[in-house]
Design a protein around this motif. Structure first.
Motif, PDB file in Angstrom:
ATOM      1  N   GLU A   3       0.849  -1.198   0.000  1.00  0.00           N
ATOM      2  CA  GLU A   3       0.000   0.000   0.000  1.00  0.00           C
ATOM      3  C   GLU A   3       0.880   1.242   0.000  1.00  0.00           C
ATOM      4  O   GLU A   3       1.911   1.279   0.658  1.00  0.00           O
ATOM      5  CB  GLU A   3      -0.877   0.014   1.260  1.00  0.00           C
ATOM      6  N   GLN A   4       0.446   2.260  -0.738  1.00  0.00           N
ATOM      7  CA  GLN A   4       1.139   3.543  -0.706  1.00  0.00           C
ATOM      8  C   GLN A   4       0.688   4.312   0.528  1.00  0.00           C
ATOM      9  O   GLN A   4      -0.492   4.258   0.882  1.00  0.00           O
ATOM     10  CB  GLN A   4       0.784   4.397  -1.920  1.00  0.00           C
ATOM     11  N   PRO A   5       1.603   5.032   1.168  1.00  0.00           N
ATOM     12  CA  PRO A   5       1.139   5.929   2.227  1.00  0.00           C
ATOM     13  C   PRO A   5       0.152   6.935   1.643  1.00  0.00           C
ATOM     14  O   PRO A   5       0.229   7.276   0.462  1.00  0.00           O
ATOM     15  CB  PRO A   5       2.418   6.622   2.686  1.00  0.00           C
ATOM     16  N   VAL A  10      -2.284  10.494  -2.728  1.00  0.00           N
ATOM     17  CA  VAL A  10      -2.932  11.750  -3.114  1.00  0.00           C
ATOM     18  C   VAL A  10      -2.071  12.487  -4.130  1.00  0.00           C
ATOM     19  O   VAL A  10      -2.570  12.984  -5.137  1.00  0.00           O
ATOM     20  CB  VAL A  10      -3.213  12.628  -1.874  1.00  0.00           C
ATOM     21  N   ASP A  11      -0.769  12.549  -3.881  1.00  0.00           N
ATOM     22  CA  ASP A  11       0.134  13.224  -4.821  1.00  0.00           C
ATOM     23  C   ASP A  11       0.096  12.551  -6.189  1.00  0.00           C
ATOM     24  O   ASP A  11       0.062  13.222  -7.217  1.00  0.00           O
ATOM     25  CB  ASP A  11       1.563  13.237  -4.281  1.00  0.00           C
ATOM     26  N   ASP A  12       0.084  11.207  -6.195  1.00  0.00           N
ATOM     27  CA  ASP A  12       0.051  10.456  -7.443  1.00  0.00           C
ATOM     28  C   ASP A  12      -1.268  10.698  -8.181  1.00  0.00           C
ATOM     29  O   ASP A  12      -1.288  10.921  -9.389  1.00  0.00           O
ATOM     30  CB  ASP A  12       0.230   8.964  -7.151  1.00  0.00           C
ATOM     31  N   GLU A  13      -2.360  10.687  -7.448  1.00  0.00           N
ATOM     32  CA  GLU A  13      -3.661  10.921  -8.058  1.00  0.00           C
ATOM     33  C   GLU A  13      -3.748  12.340  -8.621  1.00  0.00           C
ATOM     34  O   GLU A  13      -4.265  12.560  -9.713  1.00  0.00           O
ATOM     35  CB  GLU A  13      -4.768  10.693  -7.030  1.00  0.00           C
ATOM     36  N   ARG A  14      -3.235  13.311  -7.879  1.00  0.00           N
ATOM     37  CA  ARG A  14      -3.226  14.702  -8.343  1.00  0.00           C
ATOM     38  C   ARG A  14      -2.443  14.812  -9.649  1.00  0.00           C
ATOM     39  O   ARG A  14      -2.897  15.465 -10.599  1.00  0.00           O
ATOM     40  CB  ARG A  14      -2.612  15.598  -7.268  1.00  0.00           C
ATOM     41  N   ALA A  15      -1.294  14.173  -9.708  1.00  0.00           N
ATOM     42  CA  ALA A  15      -0.465  14.219 -10.920  1.00  0.00           C
ATOM     43  C   ALA A  15      -1.199  13.589 -12.098  1.00  0.00           C
ATOM     44  O   ALA A  15      -1.131  14.101 -13.227  1.00  0.00           O
ATOM     45  CB  ALA A  15       0.860  13.513 -10.670  1.00  0.00           C
TER      46      ALA A  15
END
Length: 65
Positions: A3-5, A10-15
Motif C-alpha cells: 500500500e502507498q502511504p 494523493v500526490d500520485d492521483e493529483r499528478a
C-alpha cells in the motif's frame, strides 16, 4: 501488494488528474466544479425520494454556498 502511504497516493492521483488535462489546471478546476454540481443535484434528488425516518432527519449542510 504494498500500500502507498496516503500522502503519496494523493500526490500520485493529483499528478494523474493534471496529466489527463494536459497540464491545464483551469480545466482540472472546471471539471471538479462540474462534478460537485452533479453530485449536489444527485443528493437533492435522493433527498426528495428518501423518507425522513430513513436518515433520522439528517440534512446536508451547504456551507459556503
Amino acid at each position: 501488494m504494498l500500500e502507498q502511504p496516503i500522502g503519496e497516493a494523493v500526490d500520485d492521483e493529483r499528478a494523474k488528474v493534471i496529466a489527463y488535462h494536459r497540464g491545464d489546471t483551469d480545466a482540472v478546476i472546471d471539471t471538479f466544479l462540474e462534478d460537485i454540481r452533479h453530485l449536489r443535484r444527485q443528493l437533492a434528488l435522493t433527498e426528495g425520494v428518501m423518507s425522513l425516518g430513513m436518515a433520522r432527519g439528517w440534512r446536508p449542510s451547504y456551507d459556503g454556498d
